[in-house]
Every structure is written in C-alpha cells, then in structure tokens.
Design a protein around this motif. Sequence first.
Motif, PDB file in Angstrom:
ATOM      1  N   ASP A  22      68.882 -16.262  38.231  1.00 17.08           N
ATOM      2  CA  ASP A  22      70.066 -16.667  38.992  1.00 17.08           C
ATOM      3  C   ASP A  22      71.087 -15.532  39.008  1.00 17.08           C
ATOM      4  OD1 ASP A  22      70.841 -16.660  36.398  1.00 17.08           O
ATOM      5  OD2 ASP A  22      71.282 -18.806  36.256  1.00 17.08           O
ATOM      6  N   ILE A  23      72.290 -15.854  39.483  1.00 14.56           N
ATOM      7  CA  ILE A  23      73.316 -14.803  39.588  1.00 14.56           C
ATOM      8  C   ILE A  23      73.626 -14.190  38.219  1.00 14.56           C
ATOM      9  CG2 ILE A  23      75.207 -16.520  39.495  1.00 14.56           C
ATOM     10  CD1 ILE A  23      75.435 -13.405  41.657  1.00 14.56           C
ATOM     11  N   ALA A  24      73.598 -15.046  37.168  1.00  9.61           N
ATOM     12  CA  ALA A  24      73.891 -14.539  35.823  1.00  9.61           C
ATOM     13  C   ALA A  24      72.839 -13.517  35.400  1.00  9.61           C
ATOM     14  CB  ALA A  24      73.915 -15.695  34.829  1.00  9.61           C
ATOM     15  N   ALA A  25      71.557 -13.827  35.658  1.00 13.48           N
ATOM     16  CA  ALA A  25      70.484 -12.912  35.280  1.00 13.48           C
ATOM     17  C   ALA A  25      70.560 -11.622  36.091  1.00 13.48           C
ATOM     18  CB  ALA A  25      69.133 -13.587  35.482  1.00 13.48           C
ATOM     19  N   THR A  26      70.787 -11.735  37.397  1.00 16.98           N
ATOM     20  CA  THR A  26      70.800 -10.517  38.216  1.00 16.98           C
ATOM     21  C   THR A  26      72.032  -9.666  37.951  1.00 16.98           C
ATOM     22  OG1 THR A  26      71.777 -11.762  40.040  1.00 16.98           O
ATOM     23  CG2 THR A  26      69.397 -11.465  40.089  1.00 16.98           C
ATOM     24  N   LEU A  33      65.634  -5.881  35.062  1.00 13.59           N
ATOM     25  CA  LEU A  33      65.083  -6.048  36.408  1.00 13.59           C
ATOM     26  C   LEU A  33      64.743  -4.694  37.030  1.00 13.59           C
ATOM     27  CD1 LEU A  33      67.467  -8.901  37.577  1.00 13.59           C
ATOM     28  CD2 LEU A  33      65.017  -9.095  37.118  1.00 13.59           C
ATOM     29  N   GLN A  34      65.549  -3.673  36.652  1.00 16.35           N
ATOM     30  CA  GLN A  34      65.285  -2.332  37.180  1.00 16.35           C
ATOM     31  C   GLN A  34      63.903  -1.840  36.725  1.00 16.35           C
ATOM     32  OE1 GLN A  34      67.222  -0.637  39.381  1.00 16.35           O
ATOM     33  NE2 GLN A  34      65.565   0.858  39.458  1.00 16.35           N
ATOM     34  N   GLN A  35      63.478  -2.256  35.538  1.00 18.47           N
ATOM     35  CA  GLN A  35      62.158  -1.858  35.032  1.00 18.47           C
ATOM     36  C   GLN A  35      61.045  -2.319  35.975  1.00 18.47           C
ATOM     37  OE1 GLN A  35      61.675  -3.337  31.060  1.00 18.47           O
ATOM     38  NE2 GLN A  35      63.123  -1.880  30.183  1.00 18.47           N
ATOM     39  N   ILE A  54      65.146 -20.346  40.752  1.00 24.37           N
ATOM     40  CA  ILE A  54      65.540 -19.098  41.416  1.00 24.37           C
ATOM     41  C   ILE A  54      66.668 -19.402  42.392  1.00 24.37           C
ATOM     42  CG2 ILE A  54      63.769 -19.280  43.249  1.00 24.37           C
ATOM     43  CD1 ILE A  54      63.510 -16.127  42.887  1.00 24.37           C
ATOM     44  N   SER A  55      67.711 -18.579  42.360  1.00 16.66           N
ATOM     45  CA  SER A  55      68.829 -18.773  43.294  1.00 16.66           C
ATOM     46  C   SER A  55      68.734 -17.698  44.371  1.00 16.66           C
ATOM     47  CB  SER A  55      70.150 -18.665  42.550  1.00 16.66           C
ATOM     48  OG  SER A  55      70.412 -17.307  42.269  1.00 16.66           O
ATOM     49  N   SER A  56      69.697 -17.728  45.283  1.00 25.47           N
ATOM     50  CA  SER A  56      69.668 -16.732  46.363  1.00 25.47           C
ATOM     51  C   SER A  56      69.775 -15.314  45.806  1.00 25.47           C
ATOM     52  CB  SER A  56      70.772 -17.013  47.376  1.00 25.47           C
ATOM     53  OG  SER A  56      72.031 -16.937  46.747  1.00 25.47           O
ATOM     54  N   ALA A  57      70.504 -15.187  44.659  1.00 24.72           N
ATOM     55  CA  ALA A  57      70.597 -13.856  44.040  1.00 24.72           C
ATOM     56  C   ALA A  57      69.223 -13.422  43.540  1.00 24.72           C
ATOM     57  CB  ALA A  57      71.590 -13.892  42.887  1.00 24.72           C
ATOM     58  N   GLY A  58      68.450 -14.369  43.039  1.00 24.08           N
ATOM     59  CA  GLY A  58      67.094 -14.080  42.579  1.00 24.08           C
ATOM     60  C   GLY A  58      66.200 -13.705  43.744  1.00 24.08           C
ATOM     61  N   LEU A  59      66.389 -14.397  44.848  1.00 22.53           N
ATOM     62  CA  LEU A  59      65.585 -14.087  46.046  1.00 22.53           C
ATOM     63  C   LEU A  59      65.869 -12.678  46.537  1.00 22.53           C
ATOM     64  CD1 LEU A  59      65.841 -17.465  47.982  1.00 22.53           C
ATOM     65  CD2 LEU A  59      63.842 -16.547  46.793  1.00 22.53           C
ATOM     66  N   ARG A  60      67.158 -12.300  46.388  1.00 21.85           N
ATOM     67  CA  ARG A  60      67.510 -10.948  46.824  1.00 21.85           C
ATOM     68  C   ARG A  60      66.779  -9.902  45.986  1.00 21.85           C
ATOM     69  NH1 ARG A  60      73.593  -8.855  46.993  1.00 21.85           N
ATOM     70  NH2 ARG A  60      73.097  -8.378  44.838  1.00 21.85           N
ATOM     71  N   PHE A  61      66.584 -10.225  44.695  1.00 17.88           N
ATOM     72  CA  PHE A  61      65.828  -9.308  43.848  1.00 17.88           C
ATOM     73  C   PHE A  61      64.404  -9.135  44.391  1.00 17.88           C
ATOM     74  CE2 PHE A  61      62.644  -9.094  40.414  1.00 17.88           C
ATOM     75  CZ  PHE A  61      62.854  -7.786  40.022  1.00 17.88           C
ATOM     76  N   PHE A  62      63.793 -10.264  44.819  1.00 17.92           N
ATOM     77  CA  PHE A  62      62.447 -10.168  45.399  1.00 17.92           C
ATOM     78  C   PHE A  62      62.465  -9.326  46.662  1.00 17.92           C
ATOM     79  CE2 PHE A  62      61.289 -13.535  42.497  1.00 17.92           C
ATOM     80  CZ  PHE A  62      59.944 -13.277  42.242  1.00 17.92           C
ATOM     81  N   MET A  63      63.549  -9.472  47.426  1.00 16.94           N
ATOM     82  CA  MET A  63      63.706  -8.696  48.651  1.00 16.94           C
ATOM     83  C   MET A  63      63.746  -7.196  48.335  1.00 16.94           C
ATOM     84  SD  MET A  63      64.136 -10.209  51.636  1.00 16.94           S
ATOM     85  CE  MET A  63      65.390 -10.917  52.677  1.00 16.94           C
ATOM     86  N   GLN A  64      64.539  -6.853  47.291  1.00 16.89           N
ATOM     87  CA  GLN A  64      64.649  -5.450  46.871  1.00 16.89           C
ATOM     88  C   GLN A  64      63.297  -4.934  46.408  1.00 16.89           C
ATOM     89  OE1 GLN A  64      67.759  -6.135  43.986  1.00 16.89           O
ATOM     90  NE2 GLN A  64      69.143  -4.741  45.069  1.00 16.89           N
ATOM     91  N   LEU A  65      62.599  -5.769  45.659  1.00 14.38           N
ATOM     92  CA  LEU A  65      61.303  -5.386  45.127  1.00 14.38           C
ATOM     93  C   LEU A  65      60.333  -5.093  46.264  1.00 14.38           C
ATOM     94  CD1 LEU A  65      59.593  -5.011  42.585  1.00 14.38           C
ATOM     95  CD2 LEU A  65      59.046  -7.446  42.661  1.00 14.38           C
ATOM     96  N   LYS A  66      60.391  -5.956  47.275  1.00 11.30           N
ATOM     97  CA  LYS A  66      59.479  -5.755  48.398  1.00 11.30           C
ATOM     98  C   LYS A  66      59.791  -4.444  49.122  1.00 11.30           C
ATOM     99  CE  LYS A  66      57.583  -7.491  52.629  1.00 11.30           C
ATOM    100  NZ  LYS A  66      56.947  -8.592  53.279  1.00 11.30           N
ATOM    101  N   LYS A  67      61.074  -4.188  49.295  1.00 13.49           N
ATOM    102  CA  LYS A  67      61.471  -2.961  49.986  1.00 13.49           C
ATOM    103  C   LYS A  67      61.006  -1.716  49.222  1.00 13.49           C
ATOM    104  CE  LYS A  67      65.430  -0.422  51.666  1.00 13.49           C
ATOM    105  NZ  LYS A  67      66.708   0.052  51.170  1.00 13.49           N
TER     106      LYS A  67
END
Lengths: 101, 539
Positions: A22-26, A33-35, A54-67
């Motif tokens: 969630d937002i707290a984790a990200t 997460l950078q690892q 998973i929150s929207s902030a978590g989804l954004r992490f997946f988005m970054q990962l995909k990119k």
Amino acid sequence: MITITFETLPEKTCVRLSGELDIAATTNQVDELQQVLNIADKALLIDCSELEYISSAGLRFFMQLKKESQAKGGSIRIAHLNEDVSDIFRMSGFHNLFTIE
Amino acid sequence: MKKKSLPIVCAAFLIIAMTIQFIVSYRHEKADLMRQMDYKMELAQKDFLFEIYDMHEATDEIAQFFTEFNTGTEDLCALLQTVLYDYPDLYCCYLTFLPECSPNPGQWCSPTAFRVTADSVIAYDAKDCIPYKQRDWYTGALKNEKNEGHWSLPYKDGTHEDLVFTYSQQVYDEQDQLVAIAGADYTLAWTARLLEEVKPYDDAVCQLFSTDGTLIVGSGDATKVRDRIMFEKTLSPTDMRLVISVPKSHIRRSITGISLITLTVLLSGILILGLLLRHIKQEQDAFTRVETANKLMEKEMQIAHDIQMGILKGNSLKAQGERAELQLDARLIPMREVGGDLYDYYLEADKLWFIIGDVSGKGVPAAMFMSAAVNLFRAARGRAHSPRQIMEEMNAVLSENNPSMTFVTAFIGCLHISTGELIYCNAGHCAPLIYSPVTRNPSPVTLTPNIPIGYDGLFQFTEQRAHLNPDDTLVLYTDGITEARNEQRTMLGMKRWADIVERGQWNVDSLLNDVQAFMGEAEQADDVTLMTIHLTKNA
C-alpha cells in the motif's frame, strides 16, 4: 508492510511478495522495492500467494516494474494472486497489462 | 523541546545541590577554623599572661626579701639588682617605704634597681625624687586589700624614654604592719614586643586594654572593628583585657578544604551549564528555523488545498430534463491537504457529462496529475461526442511523458437526463453502483476494466451502456471508501458498502457518515470521493 524474498532459479528469478503493498509500503520501503526494480532485466516470476492487499500505489509499483522490464529486456509473470488482489487487478484493468497465471 | 529541558533541570538541580553542599561545608570549615582560632588565642593569652606574671613574682620576691632579711637600704638595693638579673624582661623594681615606716622616719625611702642596658643594672635610693603620692602604682596599691596586686596604667617615670607600667603590691612586716609598696615595671616597648611574639597569626593584631577600657599597648591597627573577628579575654588576675583580632578575610584565605573543591566543581558546573544552555539555544534556533520552514510549507499546502478545491466543481447540482429531474451531489475528502482523487461534471443540453477518478499515489505529485486530468476532461467540453473519446484523449496526453508511472483510474459517463440512458467508459476504476428502489439491491454496473490512463497512450478503450430508471441512483466512488479500514484493520469491502448505499441511497452525507461510523477512531488512509446522481420523474 511488505516482505520481499528472492529465489534465483536457473531459468528465472522468483520474487515473493508477502503482506500489504500500500501507500505506506511504497513510501517507507523504497529501498526494498528498488531491489526488485534492479533485477527487472531478468525473467521474473512474481509470487503473490502471500500478497494480502494492493492499493493504487502498489499497482503503480507494478507499472514501474513493467516499464523497467520492457526497457531492459526482461519479462514479468505474476502468479498466485488471491481473490481480493485478483479482483483489484481485474477491476483496475491491470490484468490487461500483465501476464497473470 | 520538553526533552531538552531535562538536562537543564538536572544541571540546575546539581548546581543547587552543590551550592548547598558548598555552603554547608564552608560553614563547617569556618566553625572548625573558629574553634582552632579560639584555641590559638587562648594559648597566646596564656603565653602573654605567663610572661607578665613575672612582675607579680618579682614583687613577691621583693616583699620576701624585706621580710626575710629585714636589712638596710644598701642591702636592699643589692637584692633588688638580683631581682632584675632573675627577671631579665623587667625594666625596673623598687620597694617604697611609707614615710612613717621608713628607716629614716618621716623621710621617703625607696631602694630602686633599674636597667640601663640589657646587662647593666644600677641601684640606689630614690628618696624623695619621685612624687610617690601622684603615682597610680603607689596610691592604687595602698587602696587595695592585703595581698591584692595593682596594675597601673602606662605612665612616664622619668628614667626611661618609653612609657612604663607597673605592678605593685603591699608589703607587711613581722607584726603584720603595712610598711611599704613593692613595684615592678615593664616598658611598653617590651610589652609590645611580647604581644608581637605571642600573636597567633601574621595578620592578627594584639591589644592590651586596662580595666577602664584605655588602650595600654597594641601591636597594630585594629580600628576597623567591623571587618575583624575579635577574641577577647580578661587576663585574670590582672583585670587587663587582651584582645586579639584577625581580619575577616583571614577566614576566606584559610579555607582550603572540601569547600574549596566544592567551589571549583561548582564553578565548573556553572560553566558546563552555560555551555549546555548555549548549545540548547543553538538547537532551539535551528528548531525555530525548521518550524518556520514547516509553517511556510503548511501555508503553501493550505493554498494548494484551496486551489485544488477551487478546481473541483461545487458539490451539488440540480438539473431539469424534459421528462426527468436530476440531483447530483459530490464530496471529496483528501487524506492530506491535497489529494489525487478527482471528480467533475457539466451539463450540455439534456446531457450530464461526468468523471470520477483516482490518481495513484498521494499528496502533491498526485494533486498535480489530478489537476491535469480535470483540465483535460474540461477541455473536451463542447466537442466530445462520447465518453470513450474523452478517455482516449486524456490517456494520450497523460501517457506522453510520464516517467513516474503515475496513472489515473477513471470512470467517464454521459447521462441523458430525459431518457436515463447512460454511456460510459471505464479506465480501471471501481465499478459504480446503481441503486433501484424496486430491487432495493445496489448492483455494480457492468464494466470492462480497460486499463488505467497514463500508461499506454495508444490503448483502445471500450465503451458501455446502461439505463437509469426514474428514482434510480448512480453511486460513484473511489477505493478510499471500499478500502477504508476500522481500528481492527478490517476493510469496509463491497458487501458492507452495498449495505450502506441501500440505507443512504443518494444522500452523500448520510453515506459518508456511515463509512465514518464503520471506521470508528481509525485514521483516514486514502483520499475519499463520492458522487451520487439521482434521477426522478418530472412531477
């Protein structure tokens, strides 16, 4: 709070996410997460069997990962989403963006 | 800052404790010193008394000579000489017969020995050379009781340049008849030397006073009585008083023990406290600077909040269609000053265009993305012919340069007020609910998720349709509602949310109150946005 464990197999790297992304984790666990982002050039299997939320902030992490993965020539597969998280992936359209097993 | 005051309190407490310790030990040492001084003074006074007691002994001896030898004037002179040899500090001694008892009756007779130099003594009969009756030693001794000595005041005796003073006593014959006065003299210079010898401290002043308070001799100046500590003793049996005084500064100079160590520690303590206070002051200044910066930031955030709320439309709209009436209500409650949720709407003829969305992330970055999204939605006004078109335009622009991978989930709809026909396009947003008073069961609109906007600018969205009957309500919301948690960290979830909608229908405040009631004291963890669109038949 998210716990990340890595397991390197011959043909892929297994990344296990446990807890809540969630937002707290990200916000607070950027380094951990950078690892994951750092090994985006590899074939990654994201094991979400222990990912509870998973929150929207978590989804954004997946988005970054995909990119990152696309830029570095890696690949991402997501596996073992629980029902709640799977709903979120589906509702947010993220299942259209990822290979989900 | 409270934490920082603790060391000050401790240090201050320590210093107070040490000050008390210093005062106590100082007093203790002072008392010790005073006792020690008292003792030394007493010793000095005894020494002095011991020395001048010689005079007493000398006159006793003279009286004894007279009684034992009962001899002539010349022999008496020789005997008196021996007395001076025996008592080397005496200046002079004599035996003065009362005229009626004189060896030459009616004539003054006074065998006398006095010291010319340290080891040269002469003796002679002073006869009537001396005005005996004017001499205190003579008249005073006469007035006394038997065996009671008399101490004279200093006087000039005519044989010595210095003043002398005398001890005298009565002398009796075998018939116990008063016949003469025996006297012994000391010079004042010698007495002064003696006082100098017996004084216990270099800075002490010894003074000898007569019975009536006249200063007989002193070894120094002791006029500033207020600055001095006085030790006074009557020199029994002489009735003279010996006063020894030391300056008060003597005490300060003499105190060297624990109190001095304490004082050193105390002073270093104060120094350390001073440094500590300076350090704290510097920290406080730094804190104040940070606080000022924070206040400025807070002010800016407040302004940002106002701007963001200004971007949003008013939270209520009533519109009249040909056959139906529309009531729209909306609320946005950001978790922080600014948030990433958004809603907007506008009327165009009989059509209500609206959007609800949620930018991933929170705070300022999300708010900036949010305002871009709202502006893009508005820019399409007047030329857009479908929600899908607006969605794709927004997606194309927001995907263009988006390094932070921020995305927006959004739901764009176009409601034909008169017919209740709803055309919509979804971009990963949570499904709005339709509440119908007929079924009394809020159900999510059928939704193709597509993908959130801001990621793939070329994505082709699908558009869908639904129908609102009169008295139906369309409830649009962001995941801040369904994912709200209570104190046990349980999420509200769709089931409970549907129950709340069933109770509150299009009453936004009631819906939000119910969500808040579920959360209890738990903190809001996400931006919350709610928009209800209710259609009624024209009356």
